[in-house]
Design an enzyme around this catalytic site. Structure first.
Site, PDB file in Angstrom:
ATOM      1  N   GLN A  21      21.600  63.890  29.588  1.00 17.02           N
ATOM      2  CA  GLN A  21      20.146  63.941  29.497  1.00 17.02           C
ATOM      3  C   GLN A  21      19.600  63.427  28.167  1.00 17.02           C
ATOM      4  O   GLN A  21      18.410  63.095  28.087  1.00 17.02           O
ATOM      5  CB  GLN A  21      19.656  65.366  29.746  1.00 17.02           C
ATOM      6  CG  GLN A  21      19.994  65.861  31.147  1.00 17.02           C
ATOM      7  CD  GLN A  21      19.461  67.241  31.436  1.00 17.02           C
ATOM      8  OE1 GLN A  21      20.142  68.227  31.212  1.00 17.02           O
ATOM      9  NE2 GLN A  21      18.238  67.334  31.917  1.00 17.02           N
ATOM     10  N   GLU A 167      25.846  75.943  35.733  1.00 14.06           N
ATOM     11  CA  GLU A 167      25.204  76.078  37.045  1.00 14.06           C
ATOM     12  C   GLU A 167      26.004  75.491  38.200  1.00 14.06           C
ATOM     13  O   GLU A 167      25.552  74.540  38.853  1.00 14.06           O
ATOM     14  CB  GLU A 167      23.820  75.429  37.021  1.00 14.06           C
ATOM     15  CG  GLU A 167      22.889  75.991  35.966  1.00 14.06           C
ATOM     16  CD  GLU A 167      21.468  75.425  36.075  1.00 14.06           C
ATOM     17  OE1 GLU A 167      21.304  74.362  36.691  1.00 14.06           O
ATOM     18  OE2 GLU A 167      20.543  76.050  35.551  1.00 14.06           O
ATOM     19  N   TYR A 294      14.636  80.042  35.549  1.00 11.25           N
ATOM     20  CA  TYR A 294      13.362  79.308  35.539  1.00 11.25           C
ATOM     21  C   TYR A 294      12.309  79.994  36.406  1.00 11.25           C
ATOM     22  O   TYR A 294      11.178  80.165  35.992  1.00 11.25           O
ATOM     23  CB  TYR A 294      13.576  77.851  35.985  1.00 11.25           C
ATOM     24  CG  TYR A 294      14.317  77.064  34.936  1.00 11.25           C
ATOM     25  CD1 TYR A 294      13.641  76.402  33.926  1.00 11.25           C
ATOM     26  CD2 TYR A 294      15.719  77.027  34.911  1.00 11.25           C
ATOM     27  CE1 TYR A 294      14.314  75.711  32.923  1.00 11.25           C
ATOM     28  CE2 TYR A 294      16.400  76.342  33.917  1.00 11.25           C
ATOM     29  CZ  TYR A 294      15.698  75.690  32.929  1.00 11.25           C
ATOM     30  OH  TYR A 294      16.363  75.032  31.933  1.00 11.25           O
ATOM     31  N   GLU A 353      19.548  79.091  29.197  1.00  3.81           N
ATOM     32  CA  GLU A 353      18.423  78.176  29.423  1.00  3.81           C
ATOM     33  C   GLU A 353      17.236  78.961  29.942  1.00  3.81           C
ATOM     34  O   GLU A 353      17.380  79.834  30.805  1.00  3.81           O
ATOM     35  CB  GLU A 353      18.712  77.097  30.484  1.00  3.81           C
ATOM     36  CG  GLU A 353      19.591  75.974  30.034  1.00  3.81           C
ATOM     37  CD  GLU A 353      19.829  74.943  31.141  1.00  3.81           C
ATOM     38  OE1 GLU A 353      18.912  74.701  31.964  1.00  3.81           O
ATOM     39  OE2 GLU A 353      20.937  74.390  31.177  1.00  3.81           O
TER      40      GLU A 353
HETATM   41  C1  GBH Z   1      18.663  73.330  34.702  1.00  4.47           C
HETATM   42  O1  GBH Z   1      18.741  73.391  36.075  1.00  4.47           O
HETATM   43  C2  GBH Z   1      19.661  72.352  34.186  1.00  4.47           C
HETATM   44  O2  GBH Z   1      20.789  73.008  33.665  1.00  4.47           O
HETATM   45  C3  GBH Z   1      19.102  71.389  33.183  1.00  4.47           C
HETATM   46  O3  GBH Z   1      19.990  70.332  33.012  1.00  4.47           O
HETATM   47  C4  GBH Z   1      17.728  70.934  33.630  1.00  4.47           C
HETATM   48  O4  GBH Z   1      17.225  69.904  32.851  1.00  4.47           O
HETATM   49  C5  GBH Z   1      16.823  72.121  33.571  1.00  4.47           C
HETATM   50  O5  GBH Z   1      17.338  73.184  34.306  1.00  4.47           O
HETATM   51  C6  GBH Z   1      15.413  71.842  34.068  1.00  4.47           C
HETATM   52  O6  GBH Z   1      15.432  71.471  35.409  1.00  4.47           O
HETATM   53  O7  GBH Z   1      11.106  74.487  43.423  1.00  4.47           O
HETATM   54  O8  GBH Z   1      11.261  76.884  43.349  1.00  4.47           O
HETATM   55  O9  GBH Z   1      12.864  75.572  44.587  1.00  4.47           O
HETATM   56  C7  GBH Z   1      17.689  74.086  36.702  1.00  4.47           C
HETATM   57  C8  GBH Z   1      18.066  74.689  38.020  1.00  4.47           C
HETATM   58  C9  GBH Z   1      17.443  74.805  40.259  1.00  4.47           C
HETATM   59  C10 GBH Z   1      15.940  75.680  38.647  1.00  4.47           C
HETATM   60  C11 GBH Z   1      16.320  74.586  41.214  1.00  4.47           C
HETATM   61  C12 GBH Z   1      14.805  75.594  39.646  1.00  4.47           C
HETATM   62  C13 GBH Z   1      14.303  75.097  42.039  1.00  4.47           C
HETATM   63  C14 GBH Z   1      12.941  75.633  41.948  1.00  4.47           C
HETATM   64  N1  GBH Z   1      16.959  74.690  38.925  1.00  4.47           N
HETATM   65  N2  GBH Z   1      15.257  75.540  41.013  1.00  4.47           N
HETATM   66  S1  GBH Z   1      11.968  75.659  43.431  1.00  4.47           S
END
Ligand code: GBH
Length: 447
Positions: A21, A167, A294, A353
């Protein structure tokens, strides 16, 4: 900072990034191609056809980025090591020039008083290994452990925290079940071997890390799952997503057992990949569990192409630029729920994170007043604090991310950084959230 909750004096404050990234320099110093080079260069796979070819050019600007971290006052930096820099074709002897880069990075961190936290796999599998079937094959965990041993050999005396995998859920779900991430397969429940082989790779990596100075853990993407209604169908759908997202990984790692409903949820998948002895390797004691959070999920019953679950909106919750709902109290729920579920089997937790993408608008003078990101981070840190007050052993927090960067299939339009990156000039400009986080860290460190 007045009104901000007080964290323990030894709480670890950090920022996080990942190799593909930010680094760029994808053909430099002997790096081989990864599945993300292939995927991002395939038309139609990423927004605007964006690739990580240049990204933040961190490979050439790491000193500047180290100074930005020092300016924040972080205690630790979570970065990832690109496997294809260390083994360009995924096996064989170490490419020393690849190791040299991380060696310098680690020394640069230590020189600034920042503890290195190294993730060993943040999704950039050497393409040569995908050509042999990738994580569907039982060979890959063995290759992974060999690569980990090469890294441990070179950096094992100086890294404070090792994170074997980032993850594994996202790799299984988006990389192999739904196909929106590299390598882009659409196997639905048939992706289960990818989950198991990553977990096995983790277990073998833990063995390979025996003897290193640092602490060893793994990072899971975790999300509380709420049924959209109390109907039995929606309750069932919530249980399915909880199993796919959380329990497929947490249960074997922490208890040495897969959930009883595994076969019913991954219907038609090849469960014979689980062999005698695997689970005792996978459940080797961890020094910590890394948690990435998140947003939670609200689901109702869905069709077979979603394995029976359909994600729906949270009524009333604002969303980030990713469209993800902002529900900070779900972070407290997640952390306290881990204690309820796993009890003494739960190791100390580091939030590895947490952060948000927003549509940053620079002022004419280039300044980004990202109050929405500050509000997100503030609310989520308070949620972590509330969980700690309720007895959860959280030792640290890494904000995603130090810099705006290549947001996988969403490319460069989605910005998560505390520092803005101008992708024409590659100039870095700290946002208001950078100053805010610096103040949080300073008050946490008692100054
Ligand atoms: C992380 O993954 C990664 O480790 C990182 O590389 C990335 O840049 C960062 O987060 C930001 O994306 O629309 O409600 O279905 C995040 C994992 C999985 C979190 C999918 C949110 C879906 C939200 N993500 N999830 S939803």
């Amino acid at each position: 900072m007045t009104g901000f909750p007080q964290f323990p004096a030894d709480f670890v404050w950090g920022v996080a990034t990942a190799s593909y990234q930010i680094e760029g320099a994808v053909t430099e110093d002997g790096r081989g191609p990864s599945i993300w080079d292939t995927f991002s260069h395939t038309p139609g796979r990423t927004d605007n056809g964006d690739t990580g070819d240049v990204a933040d050019d961190h490979y050439h600007r790491s000193d500047e980025d180290l100074d930005l971290m020092a300016g924040l006052g972080v205690d630790a930096y979570r970065f990832s090591i690109a496997w294809p820099r260390i083994q360009p074709t995924g096996s064989g002897p170490a490419n020393q020039r690849g190791l040299d880069f991380y060696d310098r990075l680690v020394d640069g961190l230590l020189a600034r008083g920042i503890t290195p936290a190294a993730t060993l796999y943040h999704w950039d599998l050497p393409q040569a290994l995908e050509d042999r079937g990738g994580w569907l094959q039982r060979e890959i965990p063995e290759r992974f452990a060999e690569y980990v041993a090469l890294v441990a050999d070179r950096l094992g005396d100086r890294v404070g925290y090792w994170i074997t995998l980032n993850e594994p859920f996202v790799v299984t779900a988006f990389g192999y079940a739904l196909g929106t991430h590299a390598p882009g397969h659409r196997l639905l429940a048939g992706a289960f071997p990818v989950a198991h082989h990553q977990l096995l790779g983790h277990g073998l990596a833990v063995q390979a890390l025996r003897g290193v100075a640092g602490r060893v853990g793994v990072t899971n993407a975790l999300a509380p799952v709420h049924p959209a209604s109390s109907s039995p169908e929606d309750e069932l759908a919530a249980g399915v997503l909880d199993l796919l997202h959380n329990r497929t990984y947490n249960d074997p790692l922490l208890t040495g057992r897969y959930p009883d409903e595994l076969a019913a949820v991954y219907r038609g998948a090849d469960l014979s990949v689980i062999r005698d002895g695997d689970l005792s390797l996978i459940s080797a004691p961890l020094d910590f569990l890394g948690v990435n959070f998140y947003n939670p999920h609200r689901v109702r019953a869905g069709g077979p192409e979603q394995l029976g679950t359909e994600i729906v909106e949270y009524p009333g919750a604002p969303t980030t630029a990713m469209g993800w709902p902002v529900v900070p109290e779900a972070f407290t729920e997640l952390l306290t729920g881990l204690v309820t579920q796993y009890g003494c089997a739960l190791p100390p937790i580091y939030v590895t994170e947490n952060g948000a993408a927003y549509d940053d608008r620079p002022d004419p003078d280039g300044r980004v007043q990202d109050d929405d990101r500050i509000a997100y981070l503030d609310a989520h840190l308070r949620a972590v604090h509330a969980a700690m007050a309720a007895g959860v052993d959280v030792r640290g927090y890494f904000c995603w991310s130090l810099l705006d960067n290549f947001e996988w299939s969403e490319g460069y339009d989605k910005r998560f950084g505390l520092v803005r990156v101008d992708y024409d000039t590659l100039r870095r400009t700290p946002k208001a959230s950078y100053d805010w986080y610096r103040a949080v860290i300073a008050s946490g460190d008692g100054s």
